[in-house]
Design a protein around this motif. Structure first.
Motif, mmCIF file in Angstrom:
data_model
loop_
_atom_site.group_PDB
_atom_site.id
_atom_site.type_symbol
_atom_site.label_atom_id
_atom_site.label_comp_id
_atom_site.label_asym_id
_atom_site.label_seq_id
_atom_site.Cartn_x
_atom_site.Cartn_y
_atom_site.Cartn_z
ATOM 1 N N LEU A 1 10.078 2.482 0.651
ATOM 2 C CA LEU A 1 9.916 1.645 1.830
ATOM 3 C C LEU A 1 8.461 1.690 2.284
ATOM 4 N N LYS A 2 7.818 0.550 2.333
ATOM 5 C CA LYS A 2 6.406 0.498 2.677
ATOM 6 C C LYS A 2 6.184 0.654 4.176
ATOM 7 N N VAL A 3 5.039 1.242 4.530
ATOM 8 C CA VAL A 3 4.575 1.293 5.914
ATOM 9 C C VAL A 3 3.128 0.776 5.906
ATOM 10 N N PRO A 4 2.653 0.174 6.995
ATOM 11 C CA PRO A 4 1.252 -0.254 7.044
ATOM 12 C C PRO A 4 0.312 0.919 6.768
ATOM 13 N N ARG A 5 -0.695 0.697 5.939
ATOM 14 C CA ARG A 5 -1.605 1.761 5.529
ATOM 15 C C ARG A 5 -2.477 2.244 6.693
ATOM 16 N N VAL B 1 -6.723 3.938 12.694
ATOM 17 C CA VAL B 1 -6.940 2.548 12.302
ATOM 18 C C VAL B 1 -5.926 2.209 11.215
ATOM 19 N N GLU B 2 -5.242 1.101 11.408
ATOM 20 C CA GLU B 2 -4.168 0.694 10.513
ATOM 21 C C GLU B 2 -4.419 -0.724 10.013
ATOM 22 N N GLU B 3 -4.020 -0.994 8.788
ATOM 23 C CA GLU B 3 -4.154 -2.349 8.267
ATOM 24 C C GLU B 3 -3.308 -3.310 9.099
ATOM 25 N N MET B 4 -3.789 -4.540 9.284
ATOM 26 C CA MET B 4 -3.046 -5.561 10.000
ATOM 27 C C MET B 4 -2.258 -6.390 8.983
ATOM 28 N N LEU B 5 -0.973 -6.522 9.221
ATOM 29 C CA LEU B 5 -0.136 -7.302 8.321
ATOM 30 C C LEU B 5 -0.258 -8.787 8.637
ATOM 31 N N GLY B 6 -0.120 -9.632 7.605
ATOM 32 C CA GLY B 6 -0.152 -11.070 7.806
ATOM 33 C C GLY B 6 -1.507 -11.557 8.270
#
Length: 332
Positions: free
Chosen positions: A85-89, A164-169
């Motif tokens: 299951l993926k989570v934002p990096r 800091v987290e990657e933004m999805l979409g």
């Protein structure tokens, strides 16, 4: 079933616990609850979903709640239960803004605090004001523990971090946010959150099997607009994942994102809406609460399933006896 204890002595005991908690330790919680619900909460012998959520804050200090309320620790919990299951990096973790490498902020990212909610700073295509970011983070760091005013115990136990987290979409195709209420491996209901954090933020509610239960449109958004929204492809996958993740928890909200044909796990919320539950349509609110209490049995909570010491141990036994007598956690 009567909504009073089985003996006068117990009635006095529960009343004394309520009076003591709401007069001294949790007076602010009582006042805030009164403003929203129009009555004081019943903490010692809860009768409604709203009472049970306040009870959870006061009594159910499950150590796992701290892990789940910490956005960084929750990611580890999720991947430890399902590595597929993926989570934002996460791109960076620290305590302040000066140390964030500039290259980390060049793309589409979100700067977050790991405790609480609405502590987000969005950066698109690397465009941002560094002074504004620094001021935002200084404000976050100067705040008292998130959730303190609402007695949300778990947040106060978290070691605060900035990450800091990657933004999805992207702006043209934002992710679909899927929020699922579940507990003990069972799913209650699902909501799709549309136009999040804008003045068009709206909700569509569905049953576990995808039956539409109702809508909560923002001002200016019509029911017809929401009727045109179809379930995302990842709906059933999100439902299955929520059931899996909730096996160790009596009740929580599990957030997912469907983005570019993939499912990502988001946050886990132990105190949804702080247990005040503001939904404008009374019938919809009643239906959703009924769905929740079909899967949430507080007897599975850490407090009631774990021996307690002193007066809490005596209280735990009394409450379990009363719940067994009722046969249900909620008075109908």
């Amino acid at each position: 079933m009567p909504n009073y204890p089985s003996s006068p002595a117990r009635r006095l005991a529960f009343a004394a616990i309520d009076r003591g908690l709401l007069t001294w330790r949790f007076a602010r919680l009582g006042r805030r609850f009164m403003r929203v619900q129009g009555r004081m909460p019943k903490l010692a012998l809860p009768e409604t979903y709203y009472d049970w959520m306040q009870w959870r804050k006061v009594f159910d200090h499950n150590p796992l709640f701290v892990t789940l309320s910490d956005k960084l620790a929750a990611k580890e919990f999720i991947t430890s239960r399902n590595s597929d299951l993926k989570v934002p990096r996460v791109l960076w973790v620290g305590k302040g803004t000066d140390a964030i490498p500039k290259e980390v902020l060049r793309g589409n990212v979100v700067v977050k605090r790991n405790d609480g909610c609405n502590r987000n700073f969005f950066i698109r295509a690397g465009k941002y004001d560094r002074d504004e970011l620094a001021q935002t983070i200084r404000c976050w760091r100067s705040e008292r523990a998130y959730g303190r005013k609402d007695a949300e115990w778990a947040y106060g136990q978290i070691e605060r971090r900035i990450f800091v987290e990657e933004m999805l979409g992207n702006e043209d195709e934002p992710p679909v946010e899927i929020n699922i209420r579940a507990g003990a491996g069972k799913v209650s209901y699902v909501s799709l959150l549309l136009h999040a954090k804008t003045d068009r933020e709206s909700l569509i509610y569905f049953s576990r099997d995808g039956k539409r239960l109702g809508v909560e449109p923002a001002p200016g958004v019509t029911d017809a607009e929401l009727d045109a929204i179809a379930l995302p492809e990842g709906y059933q996958l999100a439902v299955a994942q929520a059931a899996r993740l909730s096996q160790e928890i009596d009740y929580a909200r599990f957030d997912f994102y469907w983005s570019s044909g993939e499912l990502f796990a988001g946050e886990i919320t132990i105190y949804p809406a702080s247990g005040y539950g503001i939904i404008p349509t009374l019938k919809l609110k009643e239906d959703l609460i009924e769905n929740i209490m079909r899967v949430w049995d507080p007897r599975n909570s850490w407090f009631l399933s774990t021996p307690q010491r002193g007066w809490r141990g005596v209280y735990r036994r009394m409450l379990l006896d009363e719940l067994d007598r009722r046969g249900s956690a909620v008075i109908s």
